[in-house]
Scaffold this motif. Sequence first.
Motif, PDB file in Angstrom:
ATOM      1  N   ASP A 182      -9.041   8.052   8.155  1.00 39.65           N
ATOM      2  CA  ASP A 182     -10.349   7.744   7.572  1.00 39.65           C
ATOM      3  C   ASP A 182     -10.198   6.942   6.280  1.00 39.65           C
ATOM      4  OD1 ASP A 182     -13.284   8.151   7.450  1.00 39.65           O
ATOM      5  OD2 ASP A 182     -12.800   9.295   5.651  1.00 39.65           O
ATOM      6  N   VAL A 183      -9.234   7.323   5.443  1.00 46.16           N
ATOM      7  CA  VAL A 183      -8.980   6.593   4.190  1.00 46.16           C
ATOM      8  C   VAL A 183      -8.577   5.151   4.476  1.00 46.16           C
ATOM      9  CG1 VAL A 183      -7.405   6.427   2.213  1.00 46.16           C
ATOM     10  CG2 VAL A 183      -8.411   8.629   2.816  1.00 46.16           C
ATOM     11  N   VAL A 200       0.856  -1.190   0.000  1.00 46.69           N
ATOM     12  CA  VAL A 200       0.000   0.000   0.000  1.00 46.69           C
ATOM     13  C   VAL A 200       0.888   1.234   0.000  1.00 46.69           C
ATOM     14  CG1 VAL A 200      -1.682   1.347   1.308  1.00 46.69           C
ATOM     15  CG2 VAL A 200      -1.941  -1.130   1.144  1.00 46.69           C
ATOM     16  N   LEU A 201       0.657   2.126  -0.952  1.00 45.12           N
ATOM     17  CA  LEU A 201       1.399   3.378  -1.058  1.00 45.12           C
ATOM     18  C   LEU A 201       0.444   4.535  -0.773  1.00 45.12           C
ATOM     19  CD1 LEU A 201       3.379   2.626  -4.349  1.00 45.12           C
ATOM     20  CD2 LEU A 201       4.177   2.332  -1.986  1.00 45.12           C
ATOM     21  N   ASN A 244      -4.944   8.069  -1.550  1.00 51.51           N
ATOM     22  CA  ASN A 244      -4.702   9.505  -1.421  1.00 51.51           C
ATOM     23  C   ASN A 244      -4.687   9.883   0.053  1.00 51.51           C
ATOM     24  OD1 ASN A 244      -4.694  12.297  -1.426  1.00 51.51           O
ATOM     25  ND2 ASN A 244      -6.271  12.497  -2.994  1.00 51.51           N
ATOM     26  N   GLY A 245      -3.509  10.260   0.558  1.00 53.08           N
ATOM     27  CA  GLY A 245      -3.393  10.617   1.966  1.00 53.08           C
ATOM     28  C   GLY A 245      -4.017  11.955   2.317  1.00 53.08           C
ATOM     29  N   ILE A 261      -1.581  16.556  -3.841  1.00 50.71           N
ATOM     30  CA  ILE A 261      -1.582  18.022  -3.851  1.00 50.71           C
ATOM     31  C   ILE A 261      -0.169  18.593  -3.922  1.00 50.71           C
ATOM     32  CG2 ILE A 261      -3.786  18.271  -2.640  1.00 50.71           C
ATOM     33  CD1 ILE A 261      -2.168  18.847  -0.086  1.00 50.71           C
ATOM     34  N   ALA A 262       0.818  17.816  -3.446  1.00 50.20           N
ATOM     35  CA  ALA A 262       2.199  18.314  -3.425  1.00 50.20           C
ATOM     36  C   ALA A 262       2.911  18.118  -4.752  1.00 50.20           C
ATOM     37  CB  ALA A 262       2.984  17.642  -2.307  1.00 50.20           C
TER      38      ALA A 262
END
Length: 274
Positions: free
Chosen positions: A173-174, A125-126, A163-164, A131-132
């Motif tokens: 939550d993700v 899992v990555l 997506n972190g 956004i960065a």
Amino acid sequence: IGFATQGDTEFAREVTRSMETVAAREHVQLITLNNRYSAREALRNADLLIKENVDLVLEFQTYERVAPVIASKFLAANVPVIAIEVPHPGATYFGADNYKAGLIGGKALGRWTRENWEGKIDQLVLIELPIAGSLLELRLSGLVDGLRSELPRIIEAPVVRLNGRGTFDQVLDVMRKYLRRRGPRRTLVGTVNDICALAALRAFEEAGASTMVAVMGQNALREARAELRRPGTRLVGSVAYFPERYGEELIPLALNILQQKPVPAATFVKHQLL
């Protein structure tokens, strides 16, 4: 010198403290504004620093999509820029060697997997931070390459990208949703920072599956260092960036630019595995 700091994260606070300490020592007037992890605030602060007639700007903001706009504002005002961690067009870059940092972490995670799980996993899992932008993505590219150098057969394992988003609660939550949907299995987790790493650990702990995960962090924040000291932790390691030392290099770099001395287009910080 204007300094637009990233926000109220531990990493950003350490950078700010080091900047203020060195600026005071070097008799540099530092005008500090807080971007508050917001693209809108970063744009507003750029205008404010231009109005302050600063001689140079140290820009520390996360959003790749507004970097060209911010850079163009300073270019129009003839103000040189040092971009911290996220590149801005025309700016001198200072920050992580993201691929190298990822490679260091990936190799360590691969060695741990070989020694503790005989090199066998069910998934990788990555946890990303889109956004960065693309440069931060190099941390994960480096991690994958580091894993493959230690575990050539890991290429056969399924890879999941999540997506972190940014905050601990958002990442948690993700991960909770993902574990509810797919169920725990033997998992390696690669992350772009320690916030993501610690949230992933928490999610597996809540699911009663702590022994089924191994995580590699980035930044070596205080919370991550505390977790590394905890007996039985599944945080395998974290790659340090030493934000408390940033001022020692950034202020002299800024002064060299203002004195029109030649400087490299990019200056990378030293990384070390903890």
